[in-house]
Scaffold this active site. Structure first.
Site, mmCIF file in Angstrom:
data_model
loop_
_atom_site.group_PDB
_atom_site.id
_atom_site.type_symbol
_atom_site.label_atom_id
_atom_site.label_comp_id
_atom_site.label_asym_id
_atom_site.label_seq_id
_atom_site.Cartn_x
_atom_site.Cartn_y
_atom_site.Cartn_z
ATOM 1 N N HIS A 175 3.262 -0.058 -2.806
ATOM 2 C CA HIS A 175 3.553 -1.492 -2.899
ATOM 3 C C HIS A 175 5.043 -1.848 -2.961
ATOM 4 C CE1 HIS A 175 -0.585 -2.358 -2.811
ATOM 5 N NE2 HIS A 175 -0.883 -2.295 -4.091
ATOM 6 N N GLN B 187 -7.509 -3.820 2.939
ATOM 7 C CA GLN B 187 -7.791 -2.944 1.810
ATOM 8 C C GLN B 187 -8.787 -3.661 0.915
ATOM 9 O OE1 GLN B 187 -6.212 0.100 1.379
ATOM 10 N NE2 GLN B 187 -6.747 0.674 -0.717
ATOM 11 N N ASN C 60 0.823 -1.209 0.000
ATOM 12 C CA ASN C 60 0.000 0.000 0.000
ATOM 13 C C ASN C 60 0.867 1.273 0.000
ATOM 14 O OD1 ASN C 60 -2.339 1.713 0.116
ATOM 15 N ND2 ASN C 60 -3.456 -0.012 0.963
ATOM 16 N N ARG C 61 0.264 2.399 0.309
ATOM 17 C CA ARG C 61 0.923 3.676 0.043
ATOM 18 C C ARG C 61 1.683 4.255 1.232
ATOM 19 N NH1 ARG C 61 -3.467 3.082 -2.844
ATOM 20 N NH2 ARG C 61 -3.298 3.533 -5.069
ATOM 21 N N HIS D 41 -1.806 -9.932 -2.950
ATOM 22 C CA HIS D 41 -2.656 -9.073 -3.775
ATOM 23 C C HIS D 41 -3.509 -9.877 -4.770
ATOM 24 C CE1 HIS D 41 -4.069 -5.452 -5.621
ATOM 25 N NE2 HIS D 41 -3.188 -4.683 -5.031
ATOM 26 N N GLU E 151 -6.990 -7.189 0.764
ATOM 27 C CA GLU E 151 -5.574 -7.223 1.110
ATOM 28 C C GLU E 151 -5.433 -6.966 2.607
ATOM 29 O OE1 GLU E 151 -3.783 -4.253 -1.666
ATOM 30 O OE2 GLU E 151 -5.698 -4.497 -2.662
ATOM 31 N N ASP F 216 -11.482 1.553 -2.818
ATOM 32 C CA ASP F 216 -10.030 1.350 -2.785
ATOM 33 C C ASP F 216 -9.552 1.938 -1.458
ATOM 34 O OD1 ASP F 216 -7.399 0.870 -3.328
ATOM 35 O OD2 ASP F 216 -7.276 2.114 -5.128
ATOM 36 N N TYR G 199 -6.621 -11.140 -6.851
ATOM 37 C CA TYR G 199 -7.871 -10.596 -7.381
ATOM 38 C C TYR G 199 -8.874 -11.741 -7.459
ATOM 39 C CZ TYR G 199 -5.569 -6.286 -9.059
ATOM 40 O OH TYR G 199 -4.896 -5.093 -9.162
HETATM 41 C C1 GLA Z 1 -3.998 -1.557 -4.355
HETATM 42 C C2 GLA Z 1 -4.159 -0.090 -4.389
HETATM 43 C C3 GLA Z 1 -4.848 0.314 -5.645
HETATM 44 C C4 GLA Z 1 -4.082 -0.183 -6.849
HETATM 45 C C5 GLA Z 1 -3.911 -1.684 -6.733
HETATM 46 C C6 GLA Z 1 -3.048 -2.227 -7.815
HETATM 47 O O1 GLA Z 1 -5.165 -2.196 -4.126
HETATM 48 O O2 GLA Z 1 -4.822 0.409 -3.267
HETATM 49 O O3 GLA Z 1 -4.973 1.703 -5.698
HETATM 50 O O4 GLA Z 1 -2.841 0.435 -6.918
HETATM 51 O O5 GLA Z 1 -3.328 -2.005 -5.519
HETATM 52 O O6 GLA Z 1 -3.460 -1.840 -9.083
#
Ligand code: GLA
Length: 368
Positions: free
Chosen positions: A128, A305, A102-103, A198, A333, A268, A200
């Site tokens: 990430h 997340q 994450n950020r 991560h 996540e 998100d 999906y």
């Molecule tokens: C996370 C982030 C999203 C995006 C995805 C990857 O979930 O929070 O904003 O960057 O990863 O695409």
């Protein structure tokens, strides 16, 4: 006679022990690299559930799980080749993300009075683990009972982070159709660690996820600024489109005129999990009513997340070269809150020498 009886009894007892029955692990070469190879581990249980994991990025490449009729489908997004995983720098399909998932706001943080600068790879922020995060590394892999153990040593200064970080991640499949991911890490200098997977998910195996029924065990979430960095507030979900305490289709409210949904281009965001203790507790649940597949996520982490694949726009191709369109999958996540290194009020993500980062997340599958 006695010993035959005893052997029979032991076998019976073993078979009755949860997780002790035969989960098989097969190793094969997935791709060649100039300095080695990417290995694939195919893990299968007696119910036919099958997980494929590669050493590149520790990616969960496919996960086949039965629907209510027993029909298996692959319920995760991914690619067909290593070349496609390497070329994809934006989705993190199935990958282990680190050192900090994450950020991190402004792509920098301070630790013990020193400022550490990270690669700026998401607007003005770090995302990430950087440009060559754990998802872009070839891990060492070895077979363990029920699964695979992956290890990776991240060097001091790699992607801007201090300290040599020795990381071990174990994926195991149980006979009860759970995929367990156990992460550990140790460091030789104070650093920050926040790892996740991560994947999906699309429990129908096709189409979009707007009608999947999602529950998130959280009374609060962390609202974000326009760069998706938490503002620091823990906001009550009551009366907002972020209230997933009862099963809700993401599609039901995703188009609402809500400033937070606008910023995320959908969901998100990080939810602040309701926790009562330290062990594994329910983070979220996803149900797909046409197939009956149910996924429950259990974790010991403080946050999750929830991301609805908003950035997928068909430009990235998935398995079979199929364009991966918006909202065709969702991610849960498990993690610490984003930007924790810059948010003293959030639970700490600092790891010091002598300490052990040790966390588990379980993805439990069933049918309804
Ligand atoms: C996370 C982030 C999203 C995006 C995805 C990857 O979930 O929070 O904003 O960057 O990863 O695409």
């Amino acid at each position: 006679m006695r010993s035959i009886l005893a052997a029979g009894l032991t076998a019976l007892m073993l078979a009755a022990l949860p997780g002790a029955a035969a989960v098989t692990v097969k190793k094969s070469e997935y791709a060649k690299l100039p300095d080695g190879a990417v290995t694939m581990f195919t893990v299968t249980n007696a119910k036919g559930m099958e997980a494929k994991i590669i050493t590149w990025g520790g990616v969960l490449v496919s996960l086949k799980t039965p629907d209510r009729k027993g029909t298996l489908a692959d319920v995760v997004h991914g690619h067909d080749s290593l070349g496609d995983y390497r070329a994809d720098t934006g989705t993190y399909f199935g990958a282990l993300v680190g050192r900090y998932a994450n950020r991190i706001g402004g792509a920098k943080f301070q630790l013990d009075g020193k400022t550490y600068k990270l690669p700026v790879n998401d607007g003005a922020n770090g995302l990430h683990g950087g440009t060559l995060g754990f998802d872009k590394r070839n891990w060492s892999g070895r077979e363990v009972p029920g699964g695979v153990e992956l290890s990776y040593t991240s060097k001091d200064g790699e992607e801007g982070y201090p300290g040599t970080l020795k990381t071990i991640v174990t994926y195991t499949l149980t006979e009860e159709n759970a995929l367990r991911i156990h992460y550990t890490a140790t460091t030789d200098k104070a650093t920050v660690v926040n790892m996740t997977n991560h994947t999906y998910w699309n429990l129908r195996g096709e189409g979009d996820i707007l009608n999947h029924l999602v529950t998130i065990n959280a009374d609060k979430y962390t609202p974000v600024d326009t760069g998706l960095i938490p503002t620091g507030e823990l906001k009550d979900v009551t009366g907002t489109p972020f209230d997933f305490r009862k099963p809700m289709a993401p599609g039901a409210r995703i188009k609402q005129a809500d400033e937070q949904l606008k910023r995320g281009n959908g969901y998100d965001h990080n939810w602040v999990l309701n926790r009562t203790g330290k062990g594994l507790e329910l983070a979220g649940r996803v149900e797909e009513t046409t197939t009956g597949r149910v996924l429950e996520v259990f974790t010991d982490q403080p946050g999750v997340q929830f991301y609805t694949g908003n950035f997928l726009n068909g430009s990235v191709k998935g398995k079979g070269g199929k364009p991966m369109n918006q909202r065709t999958a969702l991610c849960l996540e498990t993690q610490h809150y984003p930007d924790s290194p810059n948010k003293p009020t959030f639970p700490t993500t600092t790891l010091k020498p002598g300490e052990k980062y040790d966390t588990t997340t379980e993805f439990r599958f069933s049918v309804k």
